[in-house]
Design an enzyme around this catalytic site. Structure first.
Site, PDB file in Angstrom:
ATOM      1  N   LYS A 123       0.841  -1.207   0.000  1.00  0.00           N
ATOM      2  CA  LYS A 123       0.000   0.000   0.000  1.00  0.00           C
ATOM      3  C   LYS A 123       0.874   1.255   0.000  1.00  0.00           C
ATOM      4  O   LYS A 123       0.612   2.205  -0.742  1.00  0.00           O
ATOM      5  CB  LYS A 123      -0.944  -0.019   1.218  1.00  0.00           C
ATOM      6  N   GLN A 167      -4.685  -1.379   9.503  1.00  0.00           N
ATOM      7  CA  GLN A 167      -4.600  -2.711   8.914  1.00  0.00           C
ATOM      8  C   GLN A 167      -5.200  -3.750   9.858  1.00  0.00           C
ATOM      9  O   GLN A 167      -4.913  -3.767  11.058  1.00  0.00           O
ATOM     10  CB  GLN A 167      -3.119  -3.044   8.609  1.00  0.00           C
ATOM     11  N   ASP A 222     -11.039   2.977   3.714  1.00  0.00           N
ATOM     12  CA  ASP A 222     -11.307   1.540   3.635  1.00  0.00           C
ATOM     13  C   ASP A 222     -12.804   1.276   3.441  1.00  0.00           C
ATOM     14  O   ASP A 222     -13.191   0.176   3.034  1.00  0.00           O
ATOM     15  CB  ASP A 222     -10.881   0.863   4.949  1.00  0.00           C
TER      16      ASP A 222
END
Ligand code: GUN
Length: 283
Positions: free
Chosen positions: A53, A97, A120
């Site tokens: 990422k 995460q 997200d």
């Protein structure tokens, strides 16, 4: 018939070029789009994902802030970091995460992220916005699947889409996105008695279970579009999806490979969401 491949690498490349152009345009206005990535603990898979990422951000001209925290970080400490990033004008997107260590309540952490920075798309406000068709952030993996359908010019209106899997991250939002495009949607899951009877009716199948060979050639209607979200390792340690690729490609009209299909699209849509967040911060 051999299915046409939907190439997630090529499509990602195209979309990331657009992201880089939008990032440059924002920088010209004095705004450097920024993504904060928070990693707690040493989960090996998470470390790889996070590295990818951050690299994708660098390649597209998106500023990234990687915060690595020890597995001993308390929930209160993590919530305090999120609060600081919510109020940091140089950060437009915040990603924590997952999975988090067991002593931290992941849902509580997700809900602490400002919905304006929830790139997200996991916050209940984002899920609610998708549900009622309001602007928000769409979860990256199903959003990437929608872009893949768009890339082949597929019109979902009146088509029957079957989603296999009902996770909050993929299955449920995927079904809502397909519905928004006027498909008739069926969600199948572990308690579905006859999966094959459902998939044989499908014009589009999205497999998002996390198990090899969930979809085999005998379960697919000729010409159907098959999207494989799975990321599994087979007996030889090779990366494979949920779909029996070699079998299903003989029957389907279109198919996404693993690797090189949905995987690269997920990170690409994270970049797209981050750009969107930065652009919205201007208004
Ligand atoms: N862990 C596995 N996939 C994801 C993802 O898309 N986002 C976050 N935050 N964690 C993950």
């Amino acid at each position: 018939m051999t299915a046409q491949l939907i190439d997630g690498i090529a499509l990602s490349k195209q979309l990331r070029t657009e992201v880089a152009q939008r990032a440059a345009a924002l920088r010209a206005q004095g705004i450097a789009p920024g993504l904060a990535v928070l990693l707690v603990g040493e989960n090996p898979a998470s470390q790889v994902y996070v590295r990818n990422k951050v690299k994708a951000c660098e390649d597209s001209g998106v500023h990234s802030l990687l915060e690595r925290h020890p597995a001993t970080l308390t929930e209160a400490e993590l919530l305090a970091r999120i609060d600081a990033l919510n109020n940091d004008p140089t950060i437009h997107g915040i990603l924590v995460q997952l999975p988090l260590p067991a002593h931290i309540d992941a849902q509580k952490v997700i809900e602490a992220i400002s919905p304006a920075k929830d790139v997200d798309g996991f916050h209940v406000a984002s899920a609610g916005a998708l549900m009622v068709g309001q602007p928000g952030f769409w979860p990256c993996t199903p959003y990437g699947c929608m872009k893949m359908l768009e890339s082949i010019g597929y019109d979902l209106r009146g088509k029957h889409a079957v989603v296999i899997g009902r996770s909050n991250i993929v299955g449920k939002p995927m079904a809502l996105m397909l519905l928004q495009k006027n498909a008739t949607v069926t969600i199948c899951h572990s308690a579905t008695p006859d999966l094959k009877a459902m998939t044989l009716l499908a014009d589009v199948v999205v497999a998002a279970v996390g198990k090899q060979n969930v979809l085999t050639a005998d379960m697919v209607k000729p010409g159907a579009v098959v999207i494989d979200v799975g990321m599994n390792r087979n007996e030889d340690g090779k990366l494979c999806g949920d779909v029996d690729f070699e079998g299903v490609r003989q029957v389907a009209g279109y198919i996404t490979p693993v690797p090189g299909g949905v995987g690269p699209m997920t990170i690409t849509m994270l970049l797209v969401n981050t750009l969107e967040a930065a652009e919205r911060s201007l208004t």
